[in-house]
Design a protein around this motif. Structure first.
Motif, mmCIF file in Angstrom:
data_model
loop_
_atom_site.group_PDB
_atom_site.id
_atom_site.type_symbol
_atom_site.label_atom_id
_atom_site.label_comp_id
_atom_site.label_asym_id
_atom_site.label_seq_id
_atom_site.Cartn_x
_atom_site.Cartn_y
_atom_site.Cartn_z
ATOM 1 N N VAL A 42 0.855 -1.188 0.000
ATOM 2 C CA VAL A 42 0.000 0.000 0.000
ATOM 3 C C VAL A 42 0.894 1.242 0.000
ATOM 4 C CG1 VAL A 42 -1.753 1.288 1.277
ATOM 5 C CG2 VAL A 42 -1.820 -1.229 1.232
ATOM 6 N N VAL A 43 0.700 2.114 -0.993
ATOM 7 C CA VAL A 43 1.479 3.355 -1.048
ATOM 8 C C VAL A 43 0.635 4.579 -0.689
ATOM 9 C CG1 VAL A 43 3.261 2.531 -2.611
ATOM 10 C CG2 VAL A 43 1.192 3.495 -3.575
ATOM 11 N N LYS A 94 -4.186 2.972 -2.875
ATOM 12 C CA LYS A 94 -3.323 2.764 -4.037
ATOM 13 C C LYS A 94 -2.275 1.723 -3.651
ATOM 14 C CE LYS A 94 -0.248 5.441 -7.069
ATOM 15 N NZ LYS A 94 0.278 6.819 -7.291
ATOM 16 N N ILE A 95 -2.121 0.698 -4.502
ATOM 17 C CA ILE A 95 -1.204 -0.403 -4.216
ATOM 18 C C ILE A 95 -0.131 -0.477 -5.298
ATOM 19 C CG2 ILE A 95 -0.984 -2.901 -3.909
ATOM 20 C CD1 ILE A 95 -3.863 -2.960 -2.949
ATOM 21 N N GLY A 118 4.850 -3.805 -7.783
ATOM 22 C CA GLY A 118 6.184 -4.092 -8.313
ATOM 23 C C GLY A 118 6.177 -4.033 -9.832
ATOM 24 N N GLY A 119 7.371 -3.944 -10.415
ATOM 25 C CA GLY A 119 7.474 -3.884 -11.870
ATOM 26 C C GLY A 119 6.812 -2.666 -12.468
ATOM 27 N N ARG A 120 6.629 -1.596 -11.651
ATOM 28 C CA ARG A 120 6.003 -0.340 -12.065
ATOM 29 C C ARG A 120 4.515 -0.503 -12.394
ATOM 30 N NH1 ARG A 120 8.882 2.989 -16.177
ATOM 31 N NH2 ARG A 120 7.791 4.641 -15.072
ATOM 32 N N TRP A 121 3.853 -1.449 -11.702
ATOM 33 C CA TRP A 121 2.405 -1.639 -11.830
ATOM 34 C C TRP A 121 1.722 -1.205 -10.533
ATOM 35 C CZ3 TRP A 121 -0.524 -3.118 -15.960
ATOM 36 C CH2 TRP A 121 0.161 -3.603 -17.078
ATOM 37 N N GLU A 122 0.605 -0.479 -10.662
ATOM 38 C CA GLU A 122 -0.172 -0.031 -9.515
ATOM 39 C C GLU A 122 -1.665 -0.220 -9.789
ATOM 40 O OE1 GLU A 122 2.490 3.662 -7.835
ATOM 41 O OE2 GLU A 122 1.237 4.027 -9.595
ATOM 42 N N THR A 123 -2.451 -0.314 -8.721
ATOM 43 C CA THR A 123 -3.911 -0.290 -8.838
ATOM 44 C C THR A 123 -4.467 0.741 -7.872
ATOM 45 O OG1 THR A 123 -4.058 -2.160 -7.271
ATOM 46 C CG2 THR A 123 -4.230 -2.672 -9.628
ATOM 47 N N LEU A 124 -5.633 1.322 -8.253
ATOM 48 C CA LEU A 124 -6.304 2.333 -7.444
ATOM 49 C C LEU A 124 -7.737 1.898 -7.184
ATOM 50 C CD1 LEU A 124 -3.990 3.840 -9.072
ATOM 51 C CD2 LEU A 124 -5.324 5.894 -8.730
#
Length: 197
Positions: free
Chosen positions: A83-84, A113-114, A117-123
């Motif tokens: 979680v960011v 926002k999560i 890794g690998g420059r992938w995120e979800t919102l």
């Protein structure tokens, strides 16, 4: 013989600055990794309707259950990650299950926002109440993040969801299949069954 320290100090400082820049820029400049095996961010076996409409933004998805009350439905992590962000984006407003016609807010309301890794995120936006996870926390796929609500700039209870690759929104894939929600040039929807088991 006189030794001059000033040029050496300037060179050393320059190397420190370059090294520091490389540490921070490397993750940003590195190409994104392969797409994680994302699942629908809702309970396994449920059918949900994925919507978009003009002006919503390309690739943005609004999710509504096809059965049952949307208020309070569990929102789950679609893949493991860290979680960011977890908190409030914008202004909450006053829409609740007891006051569904309350004053709308602004922005995403309660959200998560999560980083996968690998420059992938979800919102995950418009949650009913404060997220059940916090910044820096490691989450697993299927872990509950919160519940469907209508906080922020929302006209009805739903989950707003996005997948982001290298800082850019992309078409969401679930269980290895494209969602079908791409452009926002018209209103349309598709139905998908969750395999987030």
């Amino acid at each position: 013989m006189t030794f001059r320290w000033k040029p050496l100090a300037i060179v050393a400082a320059g190397l420190v600055v370059l090294g520091t820049a490389a540490v921070f820029l490397d993750p940003v400049l590195r190409p994104p990794g392969p797409r994680p095996a994302f699942q629908l961010p809702v309970a396994c076996g449920q059918t949900w309707q994925l919507n978009t409409y003009p002006g919503h933004d390309d690739y943005d998805i609004d999710l509504y259950p096809t059965e049952g009350e949307p208020w309070g439905q569990p929102v789950l992590a679609s893949f493991a990650g860290t979680v960011v962000e977890a908190g409030v984006s914008g202004r909450l407003g006053s829409r609740t299950p007891d006051n569904p016609k309350g004053r709308p807010g602004r922005g995403g309301g309660y959200w998560v926002k999560i980083d996968h890794g690998g420059r992938w995120e979800t919102l995950y936006l418009h949650l009913l109440e404060a997220p059940e996870v916090e910044q820096g926390q490691r989450v697993e796929r299927g872990q509950r993040l919160g519940r469907v609500g209508s906080t922020g700039d929302s006209s009805a209870p739903h989950l707003h969801y996005e997948q982001v690759r290298g800082g850019d929104k992309v078409e969401s894939h679930f269980d290895g299949v494209p969602s079908g929600i791409t452009r926002d040039d018209k209103e349309y929807s598709v139905k998908r069954v969750s395999a987030n088991c």
